[in-house]
Design an enzyme around this catalytic site. Structure first.
Site, PDB file in Angstrom:
ATOM      1  N   GLY A   1      43.790  21.014   1.946  1.00  0.00           N
ATOM      2  CA  GLY A   1      42.624  21.776   2.612  1.00  0.00           C
ATOM      3  C   GLY A   1      42.509  23.023   2.306  1.00  0.00           C
ATOM      4  O   GLY A   1      41.881  23.832   2.696  1.00  0.00           O
TER       5      GLY A   1
ATOM      6  N   SER B   1      40.066  20.772  -5.008  1.00  0.00           N
ATOM      7  CA  SER B   1      39.031  19.824  -5.797  1.00  0.00           C
ATOM      8  C   SER B   1      37.982  20.505  -6.133  1.00  0.00           C
ATOM      9  O   SER B   1      37.551  20.601  -7.433  1.00  0.00           O
ATOM     10  CB  SER B   1      38.868  18.735  -4.902  1.00  0.00           C
ATOM     11  OG  SER B   1      37.685  18.163  -4.907  1.00  0.00           O
ATOM     12  N   ALA B   2      37.455  21.559  -5.242  1.00  0.00           N
ATOM     13  CA  ALA B   2      35.957  22.214  -5.587  1.00  0.00           C
ATOM     14  C   ALA B   2      36.326  23.265  -6.524  1.00  0.00           C
ATOM     15  O   ALA B   2      35.890  23.517  -7.390  1.00  0.00           O
ATOM     16  CB  ALA B   2      35.483  22.704  -4.348  1.00  0.00           C
ATOM     17  N   ALA B   3      37.443  24.084  -6.211  1.00  0.00           N
ATOM     18  CA  ALA B   3      37.986  25.199  -7.079  1.00  0.00           C
ATOM     19  C   ALA B   3      38.065  24.467  -8.653  1.00  0.00           C
ATOM     20  O   ALA B   3      37.927  25.119  -9.488  1.00  0.00           O
ATOM     21  CB  ALA B   3      39.363  25.656  -6.575  1.00  0.00           C
TER      22      ALA B   3
ATOM     23  N   ASP C   1      32.986  23.830   0.453  1.00  0.00           N
ATOM     24  CA  ASP C   1      34.259  24.388  -0.497  1.00  0.00           C
ATOM     25  C   ASP C   1      33.530  24.804  -1.648  1.00  0.00           C
ATOM     26  O   ASP C   1      34.107  25.849  -2.149  1.00  0.00           O
ATOM     27  CB  ASP C   1      35.034  23.064  -0.611  1.00  0.00           C
ATOM     28  CG  ASP C   1      35.739  22.565   0.540  1.00  0.00           C
ATOM     29  OD1 ASP C   1      35.532  23.104   1.629  1.00  0.00           O
ATOM     30  OD2 ASP C   1      36.573  21.640   0.458  1.00  0.00           O
TER      31      ASP C   1
HETATM   32  C1  MEV Z   1      37.050  20.100   3.737  1.00  0.00           C
HETATM   33  O1  MEV Z   1      37.365  21.360   3.056  1.00  0.00           O
HETATM   34  C2  MEV Z   1      35.726  20.569   4.626  1.00  0.00           C
HETATM   35  C3  MEV Z   1      35.004  19.372   5.434  1.00  0.00           C
HETATM   36  O2  MEV Z   1      34.158  19.839   6.261  1.00  0.00           O
HETATM   37  C4  MEV Z   1      33.960  18.381   4.633  1.00  0.00           C
HETATM   38  C5  MEV Z   1      32.859  19.104   3.942  1.00  0.00           C
HETATM   39  O3  MEV Z   1      32.602  20.192   4.273  1.00  0.00           O
HETATM   40  O4  MEV Z   1      32.310  18.667   3.017  1.00  0.00           O
HETATM   41  C6  MEV Z   1      35.971  18.444   6.260  1.00  0.00           C
END
Ligand code: MEV
Length: 319
Positions: free
Chosen positions: A101, A105-107, A148
């Site tokens: 969390g 992945s985005a980073a 993200d």
């Molecule tokens: C994931 O870090 C955040 C979520 O809200 C998914 C999203 O925003 O795409 C669960």
């Protein structure tokens, strides 16, 4: 200029408020953790290219599924740079764990995109970088909100709604303790779970998502007025709602309970859930230390403490 070794960097993020509800157009607040970096290096090559990261090294064509957004990131960035199908040796190095969390992945996608563009001396606007990261993230998460992608390259806390990000004027005037449950959480799975519940019980789930959206709006006021008590209470309420949506688990609940027992103003899961991290708000450095200790005693695998105002990481314990 001839293609050369390129470098790119992004950072970890935490979602303070609004995970999941942001997917349905509600507002969210996220904060970059500027001292936890994701670094990518890209070397153009004549061959098909290699990938190295997360303890795996091999030909890019044989990269396991968990690298799909990195592979896509390299592809979309090479296209953008006018070198479609370019051979690239890509490596990523992360100062924070994946699938927790924290936006790994985005980073990773964002860092690889920046490294590829650097290698081909191709400039891009922030909007173009966001769009490229979103394209890569779609492979990993289906339909990401974009939160993200924004937060992992932000300089300061951001307010995000319906694809639009604005810098928040005020940061929380409190300590934030981040604790890793040690359990991997799949954002794709939890987002899919909420979607299935939304389709099966639209009234109930809409009400829960609406309340999460309202909480974010209320926190914007808390931040403006410096009401850290109010913000803490809303954190704990948000955790309860995320639990009702079915994205918490026993480890995350136990970490939240431990934080509150040790004097936190509030605590909640952060990110996709069903694993990953919790965040807890503490009024003073001493409270933050007590909360951190309680979290470690309750089974946290790693903790980070974020100090107010300066935004510096005050300390780190990785077990
Ligand atoms: C994931 O870090 C955040 C979520 O809200 C998914 C999203 O925003 O795409 C669960």
């Amino acid at each position: 200029m001839a293609p050369h070794v390129g470098h790119g960097q992004t950072v970890a993020k935490i979602i303070l408020f609004g995970e999941h509800s942001v997917v349905y157009g509600h507002p969210a607040i996220a904060m970059p953790l500027r001292t936890l970096r994701m670094i990518a290096r890209v070397e153009p090559t004549d061959g098909p290219g290699t990938l190295s990261g997360l303890g795996w090294t091999g030909p890019i064509t044989e990269a396991p599924a968990r690298f799909s957004s990195i592979v896509k990131a390299a592809e979309v960035a090479s296209d953008f740079a006018g070198h479609p199908g370019a051979g690239l040796n890509i490596s990523t190095e992360s100062e924070f764990p994946p699938e927790r969390g924290l936006g790994s992945s985005a980073a990773a996608a964002g860092a690889v995109i920046r490294a590829v563009l650097d290698a081909f001396d191709t400039p891009a606007t922030p909007r173009e970088l966001f769009d490229l990261t979103q394209e890569a993230e779609t492979v990993a998460h289906g339909r990401p909100s974009g939160l993200d992608a924004v937060a992992t390259s932000a300089e300061a806390p951001v307010h995000f709604q319906a694809g639009q990000a604005t810098d928040l004027e005020f940061s929380p005037d409190a300590w934030i303790v981040i604790a890793d449950s040690g359990v991997e959480g799949s954002t794709r799975e939890t987002v899919g779970h909420v979607r299935a519940r939304f389709e099966a019980e639209p009234d109930i789930i809409t009400a829960l998502l609406n309340r999460l959206g309202e909480i974010t709006d209320e926190v914007v006021v808390d931040l403006r007025t410096g009401d850290v008590q109010g913000m803490g209470a809303r954190m704990t309420e948000a955790h309860g709602i995320l639990g009702q949506l079915g994205v918490s688990n026993t480890q995350l609940d136990a970490l939240v309970t431990a934080s509150l027992g040790a004097g936190a103003l509030g605590a909640k899961l952060t990110g996709g859930g069903r694993g990953g991290c919790v965040i807890a708000l503490a009024a003073t450095e001493e409270d933050a230390e007590n909360v951190e200790k309680a979290l470690v005693d309750a089974g946290a695998r790693g903790t980070w403490v974020h100090a107010p105002a300066t935004g510096q990481m005050a300390g780190e314990v990785m077990q």
